[in-house]
Write a protein that holds these residues in place. Structure first.
Motif: not given
Length: 282
Positions: A148-153, A203-204, A217-226
């Motif tokens: 199940t999709p849980a979060m995006t880091v 360190d994504v 761009g992976l790892g460059q977005v300063p956002m964590i979504v739960l």
């Protein structure tokens, strides 16, 4: 003959210097010589055109211990905290999945970094497994263990495996470029928000930069979504977005079709097999 003697002396001199410096580097960095590979040593001497400021080892890319937590290399007994007293009460596929998520050496031909974080009765095991070429980092799940999709880091999607309550654990998985599999095994009583301090220092960008098939761009977005922090409509949109990103990624192809890396060739790379190994992987 004079030219040959000069070349031989030069080769012997440079080799002796490198051998001595390599040995000293292992001591100065606090690592035994056998823990510091010669390739890592040369990479430290020869900056890469891209990602030169990024960690060169998988362990350096794993989260830093949050305040109040301790960290140590994972030991066989660390898994006990996630298992019931009667292990036979778990389905075989679940037990195998948990054991794989805490295995320091899951197999030959792969690089592995695995750390255990502890605070009181809570425990987290983070494992990164890097295969030599994609698409080998397949999720080791059966149909009986849905995700199940849980979060995006920072653009990296993590999914949670559906485990029975007796497991006393939660398991999150992510795939980076079909080459690195990331596993987070956490105590069952830990909430998603409790993982944020760990995810903040994961360190994504470095993980993405260390695979052949990088995602721009992976790892460059300063956002964590739960996902658990979202409302019903926002969560549905989040899951649709995750599904769209997964569908947009190219289907895994044989390693011979993988995109070439931007490191470029070099004399040392040819001598020590880097270029050949990467060409074979490509």
């Amino acid at each position: 003959m004079r030219l040959i003697r000069i070349v031989v002396f030069l080769v012997l001199g440079v080799s002796g210097f490198l051998a001595l410096d390599y040995s000293l580097s292992g001591r100065w960095t606090g690592r035994a010589v056998e823990g510091l590979t010669f390739a890592e040593y040369l990479r430290a001497m020869m900056p890469l055109p891209r990602g030169a400021d990024r960690p060169q080892g998988l362990q350096a890319m794993l989260p830093k211990p949050p305040e109040g937590w301790t960290v140590h290399p994972t030991e066989p007994g660390d898994l006990d905290a996630f298992l019931p007293a009667d292990r036979t009460s778990l389905p075989d596929e679940v037990l195998a999945l948990l054991e794989a998520g805490a295995a320091p050496n899951p197999g030959s031909g792969v690089q592995t970094a695995i750390l255990t974080y502890k605070r009181g009765g809570r425990q987290v095991i983070v494992q990164a497994i890097r295969h030599p070429a994609p698409p080998l980092a397949q999720m080791p799940l059966s149909d009986a263990i849905p995700l199940t999709p849980a979060m995006t880091v920072r653009g990296l999607d993590l999914a949670e495996a559906a485990l029975p309550g007796s497991a006393r654990a939660r398991l999150f998985l992510a795939d980076i470029g079909g080459q690195i599999r990331l596993n987070l095994l956490v105590s069952a009583r830990m909430k998603d928000r409790d993982l944020v301090p760990f995810l903040q220092t994961l360190d994504v960008a470095a993980l993405n930069d260390s695979v052949f098939d990088r995602r721009p761009g992976l790892g460059q977005v300063p956002m964590i979504v739960l996902a658990s922090a979202l409302g019903k409509e926002a969560r549905a949109a989040f899951e649709a977005d995750v599904a769209a990103r997964a569908a947009a990624r190219p289907t895994a192809e044989p390693a011979t079709a993988a995109a070439p890396r931007d490191r470029g060739g070099s004399l040392f790379g040819t001598i020590f097999g880097w270029d050949g190994a990467e060409a074979a992987a490509r």
